[in-house]
Design an enzyme around this catalytic site. Structure first.
Site, PDB file in Angstrom:
ATOM      1  N   HIS A   1       0.836  -1.204   0.000  1.00 54.89           N
ATOM      2  CA  HIS A   1       0.000   0.000   0.000  1.00 54.89           C
ATOM      3  C   HIS A   1       0.870   1.252   0.000  1.00 54.89           C
ATOM      4  O   HIS A   1       1.970   1.273   0.547  1.00 54.89           O
ATOM      5  CB  HIS A   1      -0.916  -0.004   1.227  1.00 54.89           C
ATOM      6  CG  HIS A   1      -1.988   1.041   1.169  1.00 54.89           C
ATOM      7  ND1 HIS A   1      -1.761   2.355   1.509  1.00 54.89           N
ATOM      8  CD2 HIS A   1      -3.288   0.962   0.781  1.00 54.89           C
ATOM      9  CE1 HIS A   1      -2.876   3.046   1.346  1.00 54.89           C
ATOM     10  NE2 HIS A   1      -3.814   2.223   0.906  1.00 54.89           N
TER      11      HIS A   1
ATOM     12  N   GLU B   1      -5.041   1.719  -6.936  1.00 48.88           N
ATOM     13  CA  GLU B   1      -5.319   2.856  -6.073  1.00 48.88           C
ATOM     14  C   GLU B   1      -4.394   4.010  -6.466  1.00 48.88           C
ATOM     15  O   GLU B   1      -3.241   4.066  -6.001  1.00 48.88           O
ATOM     16  CB  GLU B   1      -5.091   2.499  -4.605  1.00 48.88           C
ATOM     17  CG  GLU B   1      -6.037   1.465  -4.058  1.00 48.88           C
ATOM     18  CD  GLU B   1      -5.897   1.319  -2.546  1.00 48.88           C
ATOM     19  OE1 GLU B   1      -6.883   1.566  -1.843  1.00 48.88           O
ATOM     20  OE2 GLU B   1      -4.800   0.986  -2.076  1.00 48.88           O
TER      21      GLU B   1
END
Length: 259
Positions: free
Chosen positions: A102, A174
């Site tokens: 992430h 993302e």
């Protein structure tokens, strides 16, 4: 991994304490036990709580068909690695998915292409499904985003390729610039990037079952506009209200009927 049309779930980061986490998980489990999107196989739901909440959450959601993930792990099986958790430990606690790479892990904790690659390989070594987070840092065109994401994907699979290993994979697209923003990336941008990533993933040899889901300020109202280009959504703060989760399941049913 799953035969469901959509993979929809949320990473809860470090927002909830134990009481709120339990309340949220119980409500989402109740929704999933009876909602036609989950009982009918349209949606495979998942939740990625904080590490210390995994056992509590697993006990609340397992009988509702909700997969439980972890937000991170180390790549070694055991050893003197203070503060880390191994992939084997995650498996022992009922974890099926593990979030890797992430943008916050990269920006705040020094995650690199090398560490991401070692974690993907370790996840596959233990039968876990990596939820591999990819996304361009700067806002730009879709083709530039695709090129950056493909480069990140290739770097992330390098250790597994060298080891001759593979498995199921979820790519969570993302865009870094969209994480925490008031709105997600533009619909056409999402459709173009995710569609290209799905096509690319189909030809990546180590990947058995590959899925592409969109995250980055994803919430209710988005899925119907991108459904034909994605395999699901990775929800953030917009899923903190369990009723928002229900709304997205409603939308998944509509999308399935219209497909």
């Amino acid at each position: 991994m799953t035969v469901a049309r959509f993979l929809i779930g949320s990473s809860l980061k470090m927002y909830f304490g134990r009481e709120r986490m339990a309340h949220w998980a119980a409500e989402v489990a109740d929704i999933c036990r009876s909602h036609p999107a989950t009982t009918g196989g349209v949606v495979q739901p998942f939740v990625i709580p904080s590490l210390v909440a995994i056992d509590d959450v697993h006990g609340l959601v397992a009988d509702a068909g909700v997969l439980v993930g972890a937000q991170d792990m180390y790549w070694e099986d055991a050893g003197a690695f203070t503060g880390e958790v191994s992939p084997g430990e995650l498996v022992d606690h009922g974890v099926r998915l593990v979030e890797i790479g992430h943008a916050e892990r990269r920006a705040l904790f020094g995650e690199t292409d090398e560490s991401v690659a070692r974690k993907v390989d370790a996840a596959w070594r233990h039968g876990l499904v990596p939820v591999l987070c990819l996304g361009e840092v700067e806002r730009g065109g879709a083709q530039e985003a695709v090129a950056e994401c493909v480069a990140q994907l290739e770097a992330s699979l390098r250790a597994a390729v060298e080891a001759g290993r593979g498995g199921d994979l979820v790519l969570a697209y993302e865009p870094v610039w969209a994480i925490g923003a008031p709105e997600p990336a533009g619909v056409e941008h999402i459709r173009e990037v995710c569609g290209a990533l799905r096509e690319h993933l189909a030809g990546v040899a180590p990947v058995a079952d590959g899925r592409v889901i969109y995250g980055g300020s994803a919430g209710p109202g988005l899925l119907p506009r991108i459904a034909d280009a994605v395999d699901g959504m990775f929800l953030g703060r917009f899923a903190h209200d369990p009723e928002a989760f229900r709304t997205i399941l409603d939308e998944a049913i509509t999308c399935e009927k219209e497909s």
